[in-house]
Design a protein around this motif. Structure first.
Motif, short mmCIF file in Angstrom:
data_model
loop_
_atom_site.label_atom_id
_atom_site.label_comp_id
_atom_site.label_asym_id
_atom_site.label_seq_id
_atom_site.Cartn_x
_atom_site.Cartn_y
_atom_site.Cartn_z
N LEU A 620 0.81 -1.22 0.00
CA LEU A 620 0.00 0.00 0.00
C LEU A 620 0.85 1.26 0.00
CD1 LEU A 620 -2.83 -0.94 2.55
CD2 LEU A 620 -2.92 -0.99 0.06
N GLY A 621 2.03 1.19 0.60
CA GLY A 621 2.89 2.36 0.65
C GLY A 621 3.25 2.87 -0.73
N GLY A 622 3.43 1.95 -1.66
CA GLY A 622 3.79 2.38 -3.01
C GLY A 622 2.64 3.00 -3.77
N SER A 623 1.42 2.91 -3.23
CA SER A 623 0.25 3.48 -3.92
C SER A 623 -0.24 4.75 -3.25
CB SER A 623 -0.89 2.45 -3.95
OG SER A 623 -0.50 1.30 -4.66
N GLY A 624 0.55 5.33 -2.34
CA GLY A 624 0.21 6.60 -1.75
C GLY A 624 -0.54 6.53 -0.44
N TYR A 625 -0.74 5.34 0.10
CA TYR A 625 -1.43 5.22 1.39
C TYR A 625 -0.46 5.54 2.52
CZ TYR A 625 -5.59 3.00 -0.61
OH TYR A 625 -6.74 2.76 -1.30
N ASN A 626 -0.97 6.18 3.57
CA ASN A 626 -0.18 6.44 4.77
C ASN A 626 -0.21 5.18 5.64
OD1 ASN A 626 1.12 7.44 6.98
ND2 ASN A 626 -0.46 8.93 7.54
N VAL A 627 0.87 4.41 5.58
CA VAL A 627 0.88 3.08 6.20
C VAL A 627 1.56 3.09 7.57
CG1 VAL A 627 0.80 1.90 3.98
CG2 VAL A 627 3.02 2.50 4.98
N GLU A 628 1.89 4.27 8.10
CA GLU A 628 2.56 4.30 9.40
C GLU A 628 1.69 3.67 10.49
OE1 GLU A 628 3.83 8.16 10.42
OE2 GLU A 628 5.23 8.37 8.74
N ARG A 629 0.38 3.90 10.43
CA ARG A 629 -0.49 3.38 11.48
C ARG A 629 -0.68 1.87 11.40
NH1 ARG A 629 -5.54 4.77 11.67
NH2 ARG A 629 -5.72 5.52 9.55
N LEU A 630 -0.30 1.28 10.29
CA LEU A 630 -0.42 -0.18 10.20
C LEU A 630 0.48 -0.89 11.20
CD1 LEU A 630 -0.68 -1.03 6.38
CD2 LEU A 630 -2.40 -1.39 8.14
N SER A 631 1.55 -0.24 11.59
CA SER A 631 2.47 -0.86 12.54
C SER A 631 1.94 -0.80 13.98
CB SER A 631 3.84 -0.16 12.47
OG SER A 631 3.70 1.22 12.77
N VAL A 632 0.87 -0.04 14.20
CA VAL A 632 0.27 0.05 15.53
C VAL A 632 -0.86 -0.97 15.59
CG1 VAL A 632 -0.88 1.51 17.22
CG2 VAL A 632 0.81 2.49 15.64
N ARG A 675 7.95 5.51 20.68
CA ARG A 675 8.00 6.75 19.88
C ARG A 675 6.83 6.82 18.90
NH1 ARG A 675 13.61 5.60 19.89
NH2 ARG A 675 13.46 4.66 17.82
N ARG A 676 6.52 5.67 18.32
CA ARG A 676 5.39 5.65 17.38
C ARG A 676 4.06 5.98 18.08
NH1 ARG A 676 7.01 0.08 14.26
NH2 ARG A 676 8.54 0.95 12.83
N LEU A 677 3.92 5.43 19.26
CA LEU A 677 2.69 5.69 20.01
C LEU A 677 2.57 7.16 20.37
CD1 LEU A 677 2.56 2.55 22.35
CD2 LEU A 677 1.08 3.05 20.40
N VAL A 678 3.72 7.78 20.72
CA VAL A 678 3.71 9.20 21.04
C VAL A 678 3.30 10.02 19.82
CG1 VAL A 678 5.14 11.17 21.70
CG2 VAL A 678 5.36 8.99 22.92
N ILE A 679 3.87 9.65 18.67
CA ILE A 679 3.53 10.38 17.43
C ILE A 679 2.04 10.22 17.13
CG2 ILE A 679 3.88 10.43 14.94
CD1 ILE A 679 6.81 9.61 15.47
N GLU A 680 1.58 8.99 17.25
CA GLU A 680 0.16 8.73 16.97
C GLU A 680 -0.74 9.50 17.94
OE1 GLU A 680 -2.95 4.98 16.47
OE2 GLU A 680 -1.07 4.75 17.56
N LYS A 681 -0.29 9.59 19.19
CA LYS A 681 -1.08 10.29 20.18
C LYS A 681 -1.23 11.77 19.83
CE LYS A 681 -1.45 10.95 25.13
NZ LYS A 681 -0.90 10.62 26.45
N PHE A 682 -0.13 12.40 19.40
CA PHE A 682 -0.20 13.81 19.03
C PHE A 682 -1.01 14.02 17.76
CE2 PHE A 682 3.01 14.52 22.19
CZ PHE A 682 2.84 15.85 22.55
N GLN A 683 -1.11 12.95 16.91
CA GLN A 683 -1.90 13.07 15.70
C GLN A 683 -3.40 12.90 15.95
OE1 GLN A 683 -0.14 10.08 13.20
NE2 GLN A 683 1.31 11.50 12.26
N LYS A 684 -3.74 12.04 16.91
CA LYS A 684 -5.14 11.64 17.04
C LYS A 684 -5.80 12.03 18.35
CE LYS A 684 -6.16 7.52 15.66
NZ LYS A 684 -6.17 6.07 15.55
N ALA A 685 -5.03 12.23 19.40
CA ALA A 685 -5.64 12.50 20.71
C ALA A 685 -6.31 13.87 20.73
CB ALA A 685 -4.57 12.43 21.81
N PRO A 686 -7.35 14.05 21.55
CA PRO A 686 -8.00 15.36 21.67
C PRO A 686 -7.05 16.43 22.18
CG PRO A 686 -9.34 13.63 22.66
CD PRO A 686 -8.00 13.03 22.35
N PHE A 687 -7.28 17.67 21.76
CA PHE A 687 -6.41 18.77 22.14
C PHE A 687 -6.37 18.95 23.66
CE2 PHE A 687 -6.28 23.24 23.42
CZ PHE A 687 -4.98 23.56 23.04
#
Length: 748
Positions: A620-632, A675-687
């Motif tokens: 999916l990464g080669g087709s433009g999908y953001n696959v970072e969250r797949l690892s979570v 580190r990935r969880l922290v990044i995901e948290k800043f992307q998705k958690a409420p302000f």
């Protein structure tokens, strides 16, 4: 006769004396059985009545009606028919001025009695009944046309007129021919068939009914059907109410529906078949009134039906308990009869709901959902609560439609309390399908059930571009849907239908609600489902584990073709091909057709048989999908209800998954994951959550610096020295500025 008529027209003041003389002669001739003279006198009266329309006709009419009454009182059928014919002619005359003192009580009673004639001669009986019906029709026309004479609608009159007409209508041989809108039979048919004449008179009576007297005309129908036990079987009852609904003015339809509901309450303790007959009549009435004037009875209809649904379930369970204490064979038949009542109620709810406007259907869905009980919160047994849950969900399934899926409705629908039973979960998923499916793709998605579909394009799926409302909905409630599917796959009592409905849920979500972000979430969910079967922390039976694996294979095959990423399709196809050779029990075509071919164990290291996250991410990464969250890894949300339900705590599930991840990864991998969880948290958690944590850390940092630098704390010099959040913010307060000995350093 010509001379008499000319004299009466020329001298109308003599009419009353003429009428009195003829009445005296007729009375004497009737007593002496001189029927020839009686015919002459009535003919003279009829012609005078038709010829004279002056004000002086009032006294003459009184003499005329007195003579008609004498004929009707006689025991001679010919004279009764003669009197009826004269009264009908009189009824068709439009008088210039109303008569305030004239009453027709005697004629109502006498004509009603004639409608029930039991003469031993069938021809004479038929003749008298026809005369009685025609007389009632004349009374109705005469009384209704006179606006100042409303006495005909009084209950004491309607209680005689309506049953008399229904008594003759029961003789109708072909009921189906009588259920449509009013017809116009020929004169010959009218005169020869009392049932047809009675029905037309009944239609005319109802057509003349107004708002104030509608109920008086309808209530005697219930009394007649009760007295003659015509609710079971109920063909005649259905026919009567179809006639009523077609004959009355449309704006009065809700009156009839209210009367049926009220009668259902009155007969709530009758036999199941009687109640089922009344409910079927209600269904027919609602079918005719649908999209018309239902009036303010919408909520009342559903409330009454749901109340009787509960009553029926209570009766059914009471009969079941009695059957345990008794050996009689009638109990089981009572149970099955109660099922007939319940099915009739659900059918009525569904038909009524399907004809309501969308905004009303949404309200009714919320209303029904609010009636669904939760185990342990009612005085009923678990069996009774479960039965009512099933019945109400079946009702909801009949009414449901696609709308915005509001949280007040979605929360109770996806509640863990509705996941305690396989049938309950099936109903919840079917309702969910109706709510999601806007293009009627259910039939296509379910056509092949849970199968590996070679070419999804053959399904001819209808699909629109995902709207902004859909994107917003999935951001707010997507996790609820994923969680429900995830937990649904972990139930031990799942059968094939459960897996089929779970597959349809995933497929419809993909079709109707999936953008690129949702696609990634669905893949994470599918991999998590695969882990359920592989790790088996819930000790599921082997059939369930293989069923989940087959479900994941069928869905990823469907999803890969829907998003049309070649590398993704290739990986899915390769895994399916390997399974077909080495582990056919991981495919739906095998596991759902041959349950005997189950493996004894599942090997976790057979990676060729599993769908791998890294392979999917690469494709999916080669087709433009953001696959970072797949690892979570997907972890379902924990709700407050989880802690109160009888299900296994979701907190335990989360902690187990975290332990597994920790054991399988080294320290370096663990830091990377953090580190990935922290990044995901800043992307998705409420302000608010991020702000609160940052503020806490800032305060700790400030305290530490204050100790090290020996700060001097002073009040802020001006209002500008505060950091202010809005009053609506959950962490609203003012934080003073601390000036330090080092002017270049300032900490908030």
């Amino acid at each position: 006769m010509e001379k008499l008529t000319f004299y009466a027209v020329s001298a109308p003041e003599k009419l009353d004396r003429i009428g009195a003389y003829l009445a005296e002669r007729l009375t004497r001739d009737v007593a002496r059985h001189r029927y020839g003279y009686v015919l002459i006198a009535m003919e003279a009266l009829d012609q005078l009545l038709m010829a004279c329309h002056s004000q002086s006709i009032k006294p003459f009419v009184e003499s005329f009606l007195h003579m008609v009454a004498k004929l009707l009182e006689s025991g001679e059928p010919k004279l009764q028919v003669l009197g009826t014919n004269s009264f009908v002619k009189f009824a068709n005359i439009e008088e210039d001025t109303p008569s305030y003192h004239r009453r027709y009580d005697f004629f109502v009673s006498r004509f009603s009695a004639m409608c029930h004639s039991r003469d031993p001669d069938p021809e004479i009986q038929n003749e008298i009944r026809i005369a009685g019906i025609r007389g009632i029709q004349g009374v109705v026309r005469k009384a209704v046309n006179d606006e100042l004479r409303a006495t005909i609608w009084e209950p004491q009159h309607m209680d005689k007129i309506v049953p008399s007409l229904l008594f003759n209508m029961q003789k109708i041989e072909d009921i189906d021919s009588r259920i449509g809108p009013p017809s116009s039979p020929t004169v010959g048919v009218k005169e020869e068939n009392p049932s047809v004449l009675a029905e037309n008179c009944f239609r005319e009576l109802l057509g003349r009914a107004t708002y104030g007297n509608m109920n008086n005309a309808v209530r005697p129908v219930f009394a007649h059907l009760d007295h003659h036990r015509l609710w079971d079987p109920n063909e005649f009852a259905v026919s009567c109410f179809k006639i009523i609904m077609y004959s009355i003015q449309a704006q009065y339809s809700h009156h009839v529906i209210q009367e049926i509901l009220g009668h259902l309450d009155v007969r709530k303790r009758d036999s199941p078949r009687v109640r089922a007959g009344i409910i079927q009549v209600l269904l027919e009435a609602v079918a005719i009134a649908a999209k018309g004037s239902i009036g303010p009875t919408v909520l009342e209809v559903f409330n009454t039906l749901l109340k009787h649904l509960r009553i029926s379930v209570d009766f059914e369970l009471g009969d079941r308990r009695s059957s345990c204490e008794s050996t009689t064979l009638s109990i089981s038949s009572k149970e099955s009869d109660e099922r007939i009542v319940q099915n009739a109620i659900i059918q009525t709810i569904g038909f009524f709901g399907s004809n309501l406007p969308d905004y009303q259907r949404s309200e009714i869905m919320m209303f029904i959902m609010s009636k669904v009980p939760v185990l342990g919160t009612t005085s009923q047994s678990d069996l009774g609560t479960r039965r009512i849950q099933i019945m109400l969900l079946r009702s909801l399934l009949m009414v449901s439609l696609f709308n915005a899926l509001p949280a007040p409705f979605l929360d109770p629908l996806l509640s863990p309390s509705l996941m305690e039973d396989s049938e309950l979960r099936q109903l919840v998923l079917e309702i969910l399908h109706n709510l999601i499916d806007r293009h009627d793709n259910q039939s296509q998605a379910q056509r092949d059930q849970v199968l590996i579909i070679p070419d999804v394009s053959d399904l001819k799926i209808k699909r629109d571009k995902i709207s902004r409302q859909d994107v917003s909905f999935m951001k707010k409630h997507g996790q609820q849907l994923y969680r429900h599917i995830y937990l649904g796959c972990k139930e031990e009592d799942n059968v094939q239908k459960n897996f089929e409905l779970l597959f349809t849920s995933l497929a419809l979500t993909t079709i109707e609600l999936a953008n690129e972000e949702v696609v990634i979430d669905l893949i994470r969910l599918a991999i998590a489902l695969q882990d359920i079967a592989i790790i088996n922390e819930d000790n599921l039976p082997m059939f369930n584990r293989c069923g989940v694996m087959a479900l994941v294979a069928a869905y990823l095959n469907f999803l890969s073709q829907m998003i049309a990423v070649p590398a993704f399709c290739q990986h899915v196809s390769k895994v399916i091909e390997t399974r077909s050779v080495e582990a056919a029990y991981f495919l739906p075509e095998t596991i759902f057709k041959d349950k005997s071919n189950l493996p004894k164990s599942l090997e976790k290291d057979e990676t060729d048989l599993f769908f791998l996250t890294n392979k999917i991410a690469e494709s999916l990464g080669g087709s433009g999908y953001n696959v970072e969250r797949l690892s979570v890894p997907y972890v379902p949300q924990v709700t407050d209800e989880d802690r109160l339900s009888r299900r296994k705590s979701m907190v335990d599930t989360v902690s187990l998954q975290v332990d597994i991840l920790s054991d399988n990864n080294g320290l370096e991998e663990q830091e990377k994951e953090k580190r990935r969880l922290v990044i995901e948290k800043f992307q998705k958690a409420p302000f608010e959550e991020i702000a609160a944590q940052c503020e806490t850390k800032a305060n700790l940092l400030h305290d530490r610096l204050a100790q090290i630098l020996e700060l001097t704390i002073r009040p802020p010099p001006s209002p500008s020295g505060t950091m202010t959040m809005t009053a609506g913010h959950p962490h609203y307060h003012s934080v003073p500025v601390y000036e330090m000995k080092f002017p270049d350093l300032c900490v908030y």
